[in-house]
Design a protein around this motif. Structure first.
Motif, PDB file in Angstrom:
ATOM      1  N   SER A  33      14.219 -13.437  14.428  1.00  0.00           N
ATOM      2  CA  SER A  33      12.838 -13.806  14.749  1.00  0.00           C
ATOM      3  C   SER A  33      11.914 -12.595  14.677  1.00  0.00           C
ATOM      4  O   SER A  33      10.877 -12.548  15.345  1.00  0.00           O
ATOM      5  CB  SER A  33      12.772 -14.440  16.152  1.00  0.00           C
ATOM      6  OG  SER A  33      13.569 -15.597  16.235  1.00  0.00           O
ATOM      7  N   LEU A  34      12.302 -11.601  13.886  1.00  0.00           N
ATOM      8  CA  LEU A  34      11.482 -10.404  13.730  1.00  0.00           C
ATOM      9  C   LEU A  34      10.241 -10.726  12.898  1.00  0.00           C
ATOM     10  O   LEU A  34      10.307 -11.510  11.945  1.00  0.00           O
ATOM     11  CB  LEU A  34      12.283  -9.289  13.054  1.00  0.00           C
ATOM     12  CG  LEU A  34      13.511  -8.783  13.822  1.00  0.00           C
ATOM     13  CD1 LEU A  34      14.328  -7.840  12.945  1.00  0.00           C
ATOM     14  CD2 LEU A  34      13.086  -8.085  15.103  1.00  0.00           C
ATOM     15  N   THR A  35       9.127 -10.121  13.237  1.00  0.00           N
ATOM     16  CA  THR A  35       7.890 -10.326  12.494  1.00  0.00           C
ATOM     17  C   THR A  35       7.365  -8.985  11.990  1.00  0.00           C
ATOM     18  O   THR A  35       7.507  -7.959  12.653  1.00  0.00           O
ATOM     19  CB  THR A  35       6.815 -10.992  13.374  1.00  0.00           C
ATOM     20  OG1 THR A  35       6.588 -10.178  14.537  1.00  0.00           O
ATOM     21  CG2 THR A  35       7.260 -12.368  13.811  1.00  0.00           C
ATOM     22  N   ALA A  36       6.784  -9.013  10.808  1.00  0.00           N
ATOM     23  CA  ALA A  36       6.270  -7.785  10.200  1.00  0.00           C
ATOM     24  C   ALA A  36       4.955  -7.391  10.854  1.00  0.00           C
ATOM     25  O   ALA A  36       4.089  -8.224  11.114  1.00  0.00           O
ATOM     26  CB  ALA A  36       6.071  -7.972   8.701  1.00  0.00           C
ATOM     27  N   SER A  37       4.814  -6.125  11.126  1.00  0.00           N
ATOM     28  CA  SER A  37       3.584  -5.587  11.699  1.00  0.00           C
ATOM     29  C   SER A  37       3.135  -4.399  10.876  1.00  0.00           C
ATOM     30  O   SER A  37       3.924  -3.516  10.549  1.00  0.00           O
ATOM     31  CB  SER A  37       3.814  -5.148  13.150  1.00  0.00           C
ATOM     32  OG  SER A  37       2.717  -4.409  13.629  1.00  0.00           O
ATOM     33  N   ASP A  38       1.869  -4.365  10.506  1.00  0.00           N
ATOM     34  CA  ASP A  38       1.343  -3.275   9.700  1.00  0.00           C
ATOM     35  C   ASP A  38       0.651  -2.232  10.574  1.00  0.00           C
ATOM     36  O   ASP A  38      -0.311  -1.584  10.145  1.00  0.00           O
ATOM     37  CB  ASP A  38       0.346  -3.807   8.655  1.00  0.00           C
ATOM     38  CG  ASP A  38       1.030  -4.685   7.620  1.00  0.00           C
ATOM     39  OD1 ASP A  38       2.186  -4.401   7.303  1.00  0.00           O
ATOM     40  OD2 ASP A  38       0.395  -5.635   7.138  1.00  0.00           O
ATOM     41  N   SER A  39       1.130  -2.060  11.798  1.00  0.00           N
ATOM     42  CA  SER A  39       0.443  -1.170  12.736  1.00  0.00           C
ATOM     43  C   SER A  39       0.400   0.267  12.227  1.00  0.00           C
ATOM     44  O   SER A  39      -0.584   0.978  12.441  1.00  0.00           O
ATOM     45  CB  SER A  39       1.111  -1.225  14.109  1.00  0.00           C
ATOM     46  OG  SER A  39       2.469  -0.837  14.024  1.00  0.00           O
ATOM     47  N   ARG A  40       1.460   0.705  11.556  1.00  0.00           N
ATOM     48  CA  ARG A  40       1.459   2.074  11.039  1.00  0.00           C
ATOM     49  C   ARG A  40       0.427   2.241   9.924  1.00  0.00           C
ATOM     50  O   ARG A  40      -0.296   3.235   9.893  1.00  0.00           O
ATOM     51  CB  ARG A  40       2.862   2.451  10.540  1.00  0.00           C
ATOM     52  CG  ARG A  40       3.891   2.563  11.644  1.00  0.00           C
ATOM     53  CD  ARG A  40       5.206   3.092  11.131  1.00  0.00           C
ATOM     54  NE  ARG A  40       6.155   3.245  12.222  1.00  0.00           N
ATOM     55  CZ  ARG A  40       7.352   3.826  12.097  1.00  0.00           C
ATOM     56  NH1 ARG A  40       7.739   4.296  10.934  1.00  0.00           N
ATOM     57  NH2 ARG A  40       8.160   3.935  13.138  1.00  0.00           N
ATOM     58  N   GLN A  41       0.374   1.265   9.023  1.00  0.00           N
ATOM     59  CA  GLN A  41      -0.630   1.334   7.970  1.00  0.00           C
ATOM     60  C   GLN A  41      -2.029   1.225   8.554  1.00  0.00           C
ATOM     61  O   GLN A  41      -2.952   1.910   8.108  1.00  0.00           O
ATOM     62  CB  GLN A  41      -0.402   0.213   6.948  1.00  0.00           C
ATOM     63  CG  GLN A  41      -1.332   0.283   5.742  1.00  0.00           C
ATOM     64  CD  GLN A  41      -1.158   1.566   4.954  1.00  0.00           C
ATOM     65  OE1 GLN A  41      -0.066   1.917   4.569  1.00  0.00           O
ATOM     66  NE2 GLN A  41      -2.257   2.279   4.718  1.00  0.00           N
ATOM     67  N   GLU A  42      -2.191   0.399   9.565  1.00  0.00           N
ATOM     68  CA  GLU A  42      -3.496   0.270  10.209  1.00  0.00           C
ATOM     69  C   GLU A  42      -3.925   1.584  10.841  1.00  0.00           C
ATOM     70  O   GLU A  42      -5.114   1.939  10.825  1.00  0.00           O
ATOM     71  CB  GLU A  42      -3.433  -0.827  11.267  1.00  0.00           C
ATOM     72  CG  GLU A  42      -3.329  -2.234  10.683  1.00  0.00           C
ATOM     73  CD  GLU A  42      -3.051  -3.284  11.743  1.00  0.00           C
ATOM     74  OE1 GLU A  42      -2.949  -2.888  12.927  1.00  0.00           O
ATOM     75  OE2 GLU A  42      -2.918  -4.471  11.396  1.00  0.00           O
ATOM     76  N   THR A  43      -2.971   2.334  11.400  1.00  0.00           N
ATOM     77  CA  THR A  43      -3.287   3.638  11.979  1.00  0.00           C
ATOM     78  C   THR A  43      -3.788   4.597  10.910  1.00  0.00           C
ATOM     79  O   THR A  43      -4.773   5.327  11.116  1.00  0.00           O
ATOM     80  CB  THR A  43      -2.051   4.229  12.678  1.00  0.00           C
ATOM     81  OG1 THR A  43      -1.664   3.362  13.747  1.00  0.00           O
ATOM     82  CG2 THR A  43      -2.346   5.614  13.241  1.00  0.00           C
ATOM     83  N   LEU A  44      -3.134   4.597   9.748  1.00  0.00           N
ATOM     84  CA  LEU A  44      -3.574   5.458   8.648  1.00  0.00           C
ATOM     85  C   LEU A  44      -4.953   5.042   8.144  1.00  0.00           C
ATOM     86  O   LEU A  44      -5.825   5.894   7.909  1.00  0.00           O
ATOM     87  CB  LEU A  44      -2.557   5.401   7.502  1.00  0.00           C
ATOM     88  CG  LEU A  44      -1.161   5.961   7.777  1.00  0.00           C
ATOM     89  CD1 LEU A  44      -0.264   5.773   6.562  1.00  0.00           C
ATOM     90  CD2 LEU A  44      -1.234   7.438   8.162  1.00  0.00           C
ATOM     91  N   ASP A  45      -5.152   3.733   7.972  1.00  0.00           N
ATOM     92  CA  ASP A  45      -6.438   3.243   7.475  1.00  0.00           C
ATOM     93  C   ASP A  45      -7.570   3.560   8.447  1.00  0.00           C
ATOM     94  O   ASP A  45      -8.681   3.926   8.036  1.00  0.00           O
ATOM     95  CB  ASP A  45      -6.370   1.735   7.230  1.00  0.00           C
ATOM     96  CG  ASP A  45      -5.442   1.365   6.087  1.00  0.00           C
ATOM     97  OD1 ASP A  45      -5.104   2.253   5.286  1.00  0.00           O
ATOM     98  OD2 ASP A  45      -5.029   0.191   6.020  1.00  0.00           O
ATOM     99  N   LYS A  46      -7.278   3.429   9.746  1.00  0.00           N
ATOM    100  CA  LYS A  46      -8.296   3.710  10.759  1.00  0.00           C
ATOM    101  C   LYS A  46      -8.664   5.190  10.756  1.00  0.00           C
ATOM    102  O   LYS A  46      -9.840   5.557  10.903  1.00  0.00           O
ATOM    103  CB  LYS A  46      -7.791   3.292  12.132  1.00  0.00           C
ATOM    104  CG  LYS A  46      -8.819   3.462  13.247  1.00  0.00           C
ATOM    105  CD  LYS A  46      -8.273   2.959  14.577  1.00  0.00           C
ATOM    106  CE  LYS A  46      -9.297   3.145  15.696  1.00  0.00           C
ATOM    107  NZ  LYS A  46      -8.775   2.652  16.996  1.00  0.00           N
ATOM    108  N   ALA A  47      -7.674   6.052  10.584  1.00  0.00           N
ATOM    109  CA  ALA A  47      -7.946   7.489  10.560  1.00  0.00           C
ATOM    110  C   ALA A  47      -8.789   7.869   9.345  1.00  0.00           C
ATOM    111  O   ALA A  47      -9.696   8.700   9.438  1.00  0.00           O
ATOM    112  CB  ALA A  47      -6.638   8.278  10.559  1.00  0.00           C
ATOM    113  N   LEU A  48      -8.506   7.243   8.199  1.00  0.00           N
ATOM    114  CA  LEU A  48      -9.289   7.537   6.992  1.00  0.00           C
ATOM    115  C   LEU A  48     -10.686   6.944   7.101  1.00  0.00           C
ATOM    116  O   LEU A  48     -11.668   7.547   6.642  1.00  0.00           O
ATOM    117  CB  LEU A  48      -8.571   6.988   5.763  1.00  0.00           C
ATOM    118  CG  LEU A  48      -9.133   7.382   4.400  1.00  0.00           C
ATOM    119  CD1 LEU A  48      -9.150   8.906   4.234  1.00  0.00           C
ATOM    120  CD2 LEU A  48      -8.319   6.740   3.278  1.00  0.00           C
TER     121      LEU A  48
END
Length: 270
Positions: A146-161
């Motif tokens: 029941s694992l779900t994909a999360s793009d939190s790491r990519q979101e952190t990079l996008d937010k920093a840029l």
């Protein structure tokens, strides 16, 4: 009745709960609840009931191997329960390095059923974790993924840029001071997400020769890589690609559009 075990890890960047459950004796109070995550201290909390001291030490030893000696808090009790055949051996297989990729989730083991819950960076990582556990266990075990994909790491990079463009001197791979300031922010963001594998993709506008632009985009990506390494990012965490003019995000018909197309993209990779 089968043993009851709760393993919970908490940290600022990652949380994981692994639970092996069965019915508890009716006269035993439910005193094995997982405490709330710590915002500052990474720790692993192991609690519940196991059939013997050997099982308890095996579970604790595996957790200390994964998360560090000083990160494991032992609240496991011994006695009053039994376990399926080779249960301890199978739990060792479940507690492998891949479970550290599950964030804010749970692993529930009830008899011979293993249920995986929580967030992973990509669907393929979740599938890999599930398959890794399934192939390591006997066929009597079933895996419920029941694992779900999360793009939190990519979101952190996008937010920093933050839609900014890493600037270079005209026609060269030399960073401007503004470009360096943006990369300082990106270095901090990469460290914040525990320095995963990041692909640096260089892009140009369509002005000039395509082949030259491909070379320039790669040279700029390599400059960014060198700068980030100088800021403490491990070299093995950073790869580079030169995409040239082939992936514009704006029209090249205007000066503003061309400026936005001349960019460095930061892409989280598994």
């Amino acid at each position: 009745m089968y043993m009851h075990l709760i393993i919970a890890t908490t940290s600022l960047l990652c949380s994981l709960n692994a639970i092996a459950t069965s019915q508890m004796p009716s006269n035993r109070p439910p005193n094995h609840a997982t405490p709330p995550p710590s915002e500052n201290i990474a720790q692993v909390i192991a609690s519940g009931m196991v059939p013997n001291e050997a099982t308890r030490m095996t579970v604790l030893g595996k957790l200390r191997e994964l998360y560090g000696e000083n990160s494991v808090i032992n609240k496991i009790e011994v006695g009053g329960v039994s376990s399926p055949p080779k249960w301890t051996e199978n739990v060792e297989k479940i507690l492998n390095t891949s479970i550290k990729k599950i964030h804010k989730g749970q692993i529930q083991i009830n008899g011979t059923q293993v249920r995986l819950k929580g967030n992973v960076a990509t669907p393929s990582i979740g599938l890999h974790i599930s398959e890794n556990i399934a192939t390591s266990l006997s066929p009597t075990y079933t895996i419920v993924n029941s694992l779900t994909a999360s793009d939190s790491r990519q979101e952190t990079l996008d937010k920093a840029l933050s839609n900014r463009v890493v600037e270079f001197e005209s026609g060269s791979a030399n960073l401007t001071s503004t470009g360096q300031a943006i990369l300082d922010d990106m270095a901090a963001a990469i460290k914040q997400i525990n320095m995963p594998s990041v692909e640096l993709i260089g892009h140009t506008d369509n002005a000039g020769n395509r082949q030259a632009n491909l070379g320039l985009s790669l040279a700029r990506a390599n400059t960014v890589r060198t700068y980030l390494i100088g800021k403490g990012i491990p070299a093995e965490s950073l790869s580079t690609v030169g995409a040239g003019p082939d992936n514009p995000i704006r029209s090249n018909d205007t000066a503003q559009g061309r400026a936005q197309n001349r960019r460095i993209e930061f892409r989280f990779r598994e």
